[in-house]
Enzyme design. Structure first.
Site, PDB file in Angstrom:
ATOM      1  N   GLY A  57      -6.301  -2.151  -8.588  1.00 49.50           N
ATOM      2  CA  GLY A  57      -6.519  -0.740  -8.432  1.00 49.50           C
ATOM      3  C   GLY A  57      -7.938  -0.649  -8.173  1.00 49.50           C
ATOM      4  O   GLY A  57      -8.723  -0.998  -8.913  1.00 49.50           O
ATOM      5  N   ALA A  58      -8.487   0.258  -7.024  1.00 46.03           N
ATOM      6  CA  ALA A  58      -9.739   0.336  -6.686  1.00 46.03           C
ATOM      7  C   ALA A  58     -10.733   0.540  -7.478  1.00 46.03           C
ATOM      8  O   ALA A  58     -11.822  -0.073  -8.096  1.00 46.03           O
ATOM      9  CB  ALA A  58      -9.577   1.119  -5.219  1.00 46.03           C
ATOM     10  N   ASP A 243      -8.087   2.485  -1.139  1.00 41.51           N
ATOM     11  CA  ASP A 243      -9.069   1.351  -1.456  1.00 41.51           C
ATOM     12  C   ASP A 243     -10.287   1.444  -0.734  1.00 41.51           C
ATOM     13  O   ASP A 243     -11.363   0.965  -1.269  1.00 41.51           O
ATOM     14  CB  ASP A 243      -8.249   0.022  -1.206  1.00 41.51           C
ATOM     15  CG  ASP A 243      -7.035  -0.378  -2.391  1.00 41.51           C
ATOM     16  OD1 ASP A 243      -6.189   0.378  -2.291  1.00 41.51           O
ATOM     17  OD2 ASP A 243      -7.595  -1.056  -3.223  1.00 41.51           O
ATOM     18  N   ASN A 253      -5.225   1.545   2.175  1.00 39.45           N
ATOM     19  CA  ASN A 253      -4.237   1.467   1.129  1.00 39.45           C
ATOM     20  C   ASN A 253      -3.075   0.570   0.797  1.00 39.45           C
ATOM     21  O   ASN A 253      -2.927  -0.064   2.028  1.00 39.45           O
ATOM     22  CB  ASN A 253      -3.815   2.982   0.698  1.00 39.45           C
ATOM     23  CG  ASN A 253      -3.511   3.277  -0.676  1.00 39.45           C
ATOM     24  OD1 ASN A 253      -4.131   2.756  -1.667  1.00 39.45           O
ATOM     25  ND2 ASN A 253      -2.225   3.660  -1.282  1.00 39.45           N
TER      26      ASN A 253
HETATM   27  O1  MRU Z   1      -3.623  -4.457  -4.726  1.00 35.74           O
HETATM   28  P1  MRU Z   1      -3.774  -3.525  -5.643  1.00 35.74           P
HETATM   29  O2  MRU Z   1      -2.720  -3.132  -6.532  1.00 35.74           O
HETATM   30  O3  MRU Z   1      -5.428  -3.561  -6.208  1.00 35.74           O
HETATM   31  O4  MRU Z   1      -3.691  -2.419  -4.767  1.00 35.74           O
HETATM   32  C1  MRU Z   1      -3.931  -0.918  -5.381  1.00 35.74           C
HETATM   33  C2  MRU Z   1      -3.651   0.185  -4.216  1.00 35.74           C
HETATM   34  O5  MRU Z   1      -3.791  -0.064  -3.289  1.00 35.74           O
HETATM   35  C3  MRU Z   1      -3.951   1.654  -4.942  1.00 35.74           C
HETATM   36  O6  MRU Z   1      -3.180   2.181  -4.425  1.00 35.74           O
HETATM   37  C4  MRU Z   1      -5.186   2.103  -4.881  1.00 35.74           C
HETATM   38  O7  MRU Z   1      -6.303   0.945  -5.283  1.00 35.74           O
HETATM   39  C5  MRU Z   1      -5.623   3.212  -5.332  1.00 35.74           C
HETATM   40  S1  MRU Z   1      -5.539   3.087  -7.025  1.00 35.74           S
HETATM   41  C6  MRU Z   1      -6.221   4.275  -7.923  1.00 35.74           C
END
Ligand code: MRU
Length: 351
Positions: A57-58, A243, A253
């Site tokens: 998650g970003a 992201d 995203n």
């Molecule tokens: O591959 P991930 O699980 O790190 O991807 C996360 C996402 O795409 C979320 O939707 C994004 O980071 C927003 S989280 C607050």
């Protein structure tokens, strides 16, 4: 990385903890079946944890990387100045290479790096204070975005969300899931449909776990069911995180977000993106310039460790996609709401 078991049930808002000169990360690879932490004692541990998606998650990646810089400072403290600088620079590079798409990672590393300017030594205490600030600021931003996003929802409605954007993916509370949590408390959300989010199943494993903990009425659905759900029931909003957001408002995203936005526009469903300003990247003109991470084919060919794809089959596994700004109705940041995001209004938010 050492595994640490828990004495009490885990809470999604406690996914990253600084404890006794180390970082405890709630292990998102094994949730919800197993609740355990993983201890990171070096920057290299932290980079491995980010790459393997122990933490994901970003915003959470940015916070974890900031603590990773502190670990580097502590680990190399007793070296000679020249050796220390070399080892520290190497660790910064290892952290920067851990995942490519979430811009919060690079934003956090730049913020930590700024403390080193004109310093004869690497100031571990100041770095720790800055990492804790980054962590706290994210929680505050999420609470603000929760209120701002909830205020955009006029009448009680069902919503669709994608991936996991809750406490686990942030410092706490969440971005898109933070809006959902706040809007539910304000009586504005009747039901949440959560995409399972193939192949890593952030939706079915993590979002469903968080929604159950909050007692928010919800149903999981396969990613391909979203358009049918929009056609057959009253869905007011699709609410997702981001992201990286380019200067023109294009949003990278989790893979599957773009097709949700296309389906939402077709069905007259509003589309909301919720992200802190640390996710804005004004150095990038449009989504076409955002680096999109591609992960191992095994993530698609296996499910829960069991081979499901035909033996010998190839798989394409981009883990993010780009939603063009024109498909986004509302962008919610902690500094304000941008309706119909465009280049000018995104820059205005940061100025
Ligand atoms: O591959 P991930 O699980 O790190 O991807 C996360 C996402 O795409 C979320 O939707 C994004 O980071 C927003 S989280 C607050």
């Amino acid at each position: 990385m050492e595994v640490v078991s828990l004495s009490a049930p885990a809470h999604p808002d406690q996914a990253i903890r600084w404890v006794e000169s180390a970082v405890l990360l709630l292990d998102q690879r094994v949730l919800p079946r197993v609740e355990r932490y993983v201890r990171c004692c070096t920057a290299s541990d932290m980079a491995d944890a980010i790459r393997a998606m122990v933490v994901r998650g970003a915003p959470a990646i940015g916070i974890a990387a900031a603590y990773g810089v502190v670990l580097a400072a502590l680990q190399h403290a007793n070296k000679t100045p020249a050796e220390r600088q070399r080892a520290f620079d190497r660790d910064m590079a290892i952290l920067a290479a851990s995942r490519p798409t979430a811009v919060n990672l690079f934003w956090a590393l730049r913020r930590m790096q700024a403390l080193l300017a004109n310093q004869p030594n690497i100031p571990a205490e100041a770095l720790l204070a800055e990492a804790k600030h980054i962590h706290q600021e994210d929680i505050i931003a999420n609470r603000l975005m929760g209120e701002l996003g909830a205020a955009c929802i006029a009448a009680p409605t069902a919503v669709i969300t994608h991936c996991n954007t809750g406490g686990l993916a942030t410092g706490g509370h969440g971005t898109a899931l933070g809006v959902i949590r706040t809007a539910f408390q304000r009586g504005k959300i009747t039901h949440v449909y959560a995409d399972e989010t193939r192949p890593w199943l952030q939706g079915s494993r993590l979002t469903a776990w968080e929604l159950l903990k909050e007692s928010i009425p919800s149903s999981l659905m396969v990613d391909g069911a979203a358009a049918a759900r929009m056609r057959t029931s009253e869905i007011g909003w699709v609410i997702v995180g981001a992201d990286r957001i380019a200067a023109n408002g294009d949003v990278a995203n989790k893979i599957g977000t773009y097709q949700l936005a296309v389906a939402a526009r077709y069905h007259g469903v509003k589309f909301m993106v919720v992200a802190p300003t640390s996710t804005l990247d004004l150095s990038i003109a449009s989504g076409a310039d955002i680096p999109i991470e591609t992960r191992a084919a095994e993530e698609v060919l296996l499910c829960g460790g069991t081979a499901v794809g035909a033996p010998g089959a190839d798989a394409w596994n981009p883990v993010f996609d780009v939603t063009p700004a024109e498909l986004i109705d509302v962008l919610v940041t902690e500094r304000g709401v941008v309706r119909n995001p465009a280049d000018k209004s995104i820059r205005a938010i940061l100025s």
